[in-house]
Design a protein around this motif. Structure first.
Motif, PDB file in Angstrom:
ATOM      1  N   PHE A 297     -11.070  -8.587  -5.494  1.00  0.00           N
ATOM      2  CA  PHE A 297     -11.788  -7.519  -4.771  1.00  0.00           C
ATOM      3  C   PHE A 297     -10.243  -6.921  -4.114  1.00  0.00           C
ATOM      4  CE2 PHE A 297     -13.124  -5.720  -0.554  1.00  0.00           C
ATOM      5  CZ  PHE A 297     -13.810  -4.636  -0.997  1.00  0.00           C
TER       6      PHE A 297
ATOM      7  N   ARG B 102      -8.848  -4.738  -1.055  1.00  0.00           N
ATOM      8  CA  ARG B 102      -9.763  -4.264   0.232  1.00  0.00           C
ATOM      9  C   ARG B 102      -9.438  -2.834   0.474  1.00  0.00           C
ATOM     10  NH1 ARG B 102      -6.853  -7.894   3.629  1.00  0.00           N
ATOM     11  NH2 ARG B 102      -7.730  -9.920   2.900  1.00  0.00           N
TER      12      ARG B 102
ATOM     13  N   CYS C 113     -11.656  -0.793  -2.088  1.00  0.00           N
ATOM     14  CA  CYS C 113     -12.885  -1.330  -2.391  1.00  0.00           C
ATOM     15  C   CYS C 113     -13.304  -1.656  -3.910  1.00  0.00           C
ATOM     16  CB  CYS C 113     -13.978  -0.833  -1.623  1.00  0.00           C
ATOM     17  SG  CYS C 113     -13.972  -0.904  -0.009  1.00  0.00           S
TER      18      CYS C 113
ATOM     19  N   HIS D  70     -16.794  -0.701  -7.828  1.00  0.00           N
ATOM     20  CA  HIS D  70     -16.733  -0.813  -6.433  1.00  0.00           C
ATOM     21  C   HIS D  70     -18.133  -1.290  -5.597  1.00  0.00           C
ATOM     22  CE1 HIS D  70     -13.364   1.913  -6.674  1.00  0.00           C
ATOM     23  NE2 HIS D  70     -14.117   2.459  -7.640  1.00  0.00           N
TER      24      HIS D  70
ATOM     25  N   TYR E 207     -19.069  -0.703  -1.403  1.00  0.00           N
ATOM     26  CA  TYR E 207     -18.327  -0.582   0.079  1.00  0.00           C
ATOM     27  C   TYR E 207     -19.112  -1.416   1.084  1.00  0.00           C
ATOM     28  CZ  TYR E 207     -16.458   3.136  -2.830  1.00  0.00           C
ATOM     29  OH  TYR E 207     -15.809   3.637  -4.034  1.00  0.00           O
TER      30      TYR E 207
END
Ligand SMILES: [Fe+2]
Length: 345
Positions: free
Chosen positions: A12, A14, A17, A176, A178
């Protein structure tokens, strides 16, 4: 997340995302990475080295607008081949895949499924009961379709006619999320995806997509051109003018160097009502006809009314190999008028 011989590591980033996937055939040690991010390059290399993975492929689902890929750097460091959908038009690809083409990873086959709509060149990848769907199909969502040659109708067709024909228990790994979700299944999305699950109609979907009113991704000016050169050999300084506004344009305009163009891509009617003196009107949607002449300019400053159209056209032109565009992406002609700068009609 392990099947008998294929290991999938979901990584991942950050900031954007983004999910990066490292697929490893546990028996042969051969690996492929999907949608790797430049900022997490060191982390990914560390895992690859620690696990002794022989990286065969750096695969991308599309030219991203929100982060820069590390695919080019991975190729330099590991010798991995760059794998993209053929329709991305990216020159540096080693293995361009068309719909249905496969590549071999140890005992496994990775199959390309051409899924245009979010961008024209979007490709999803199927391997061993798993679908790496990029931004085409997200968990309870989908990628936007309002730039990079995106098209909601095409996106609907890609998802419903291609991805939704996969087995219901196919695991969906998107590029992705979120909201902290990590995977889904085709069956779940067919039932619960709010945009096109439950047999929602194509017209409904198009209406939803045309009314999202999303801001442009923060890094689009930098990321798209960088990704078209697979994240290497791009001049980052060139794209640092991200907050360029009409006051900046005014400053430049006062002493406009030769071979520099101020371009207005609003409609001819809007242009006629008042524009930056000396600017040239190339309405949005007609820019492709002018690519060759536009390539003659050292630099192009592009504005519209709110910045939205200028941004869309900038991205389109980036795809045509034009990367010397400075886009006024958050303001436009009304601000020029408000500031009392000269207006030509
Ligand atoms: Fe994307």
């Amino acid at each position: 997340m392990t099947s008998p011989h294929l290991t999938v590591k979901q990584l991942f980033d950050r900031e954007s995302c983004t999910y990066t996937y490292l697929l490893i055939d546990a028996e042969t040690g051969e690996g492929a990475i999907i949608d790797a991010v430049l900022e997490t390059f060191d982390r990914d290399m560390q895992i690859i080295n620690e696990l002794g993975v022989e990286l065969l492929y750096a695969i991308e689902t599309h030219a991203h607008a929100d982060h820069i890929t590390s695919a080019g750097k991975l190729r330099e460091m590991t010798g991995a081949k760059l794998v993209y959908g053929e329709s991305t038009g990216i020159k540096a690809i080693d293995i361009p895949l068309k719909d249905g083409d496969t590549i071999q990873l140890g005992h496994y086959r990775i199959r390309a499924i051409s899924t245009p709509g979010h961008t024209n060149g979007c490709t999803s990848y199927f391997c061993d009961g798993m679908l790496f769907s990029g931004d085409t199909l997200l968990i309870r969502g989908c990628g936007r379709a309002d730039f990079q040659d995106g098209d909601p109708g095409t996106l609907y067709d890609s998802i419903t006619q291609k991805l939704f024909t996969l087995a219901d228990d196919t695991i969906v790994y998107p590029a992705h999320d979120y909201n902290g979700r990590t995977s889904s299944t085709i069956g779940e999305e067919k039932a619960w995806n709010p945009r096109l699950g439950g047999n929602r109609s194509r017209d409904d979907f198009i209406a939803i997509m045309n009314n999202l009113n999303l801001d442009m991704p923060k890094r689009i000016n930098e990321a798209v051109p960088a990704n078209l050169s697979v994240g290497i050999n791009f001049d980052a300084n060139r794209y640092l003018l991200q907050d360029f506004d009409m006051n900046d344009l005014h400053r430049v305009w006062q002493e406009l160097p030769e071979n520099v163009l101020v371009m207005d891509n609003r409609t001819p009617e809007e242009y006629a009502r008042g524009h930056v003196p000396g600017s040239r009107n190339i309405p949005m949607g007609t820019e492709n006809e002018h690519v060759d002449e536009l390539k003659q300019y050292e630099r192009i400053y592009l504005y519209c009314r709110s910045g939205r159209r200028a941004q869309t056209t900038t991205t389109n032109l980036n795809f045509q190999g034009l990367d010397r565009i400075v886009c006024v992406s958050h303001s436009g002609m009304p601000d020029w008028e408000k500031a009392g700068y000269p207006v030509e009609t």
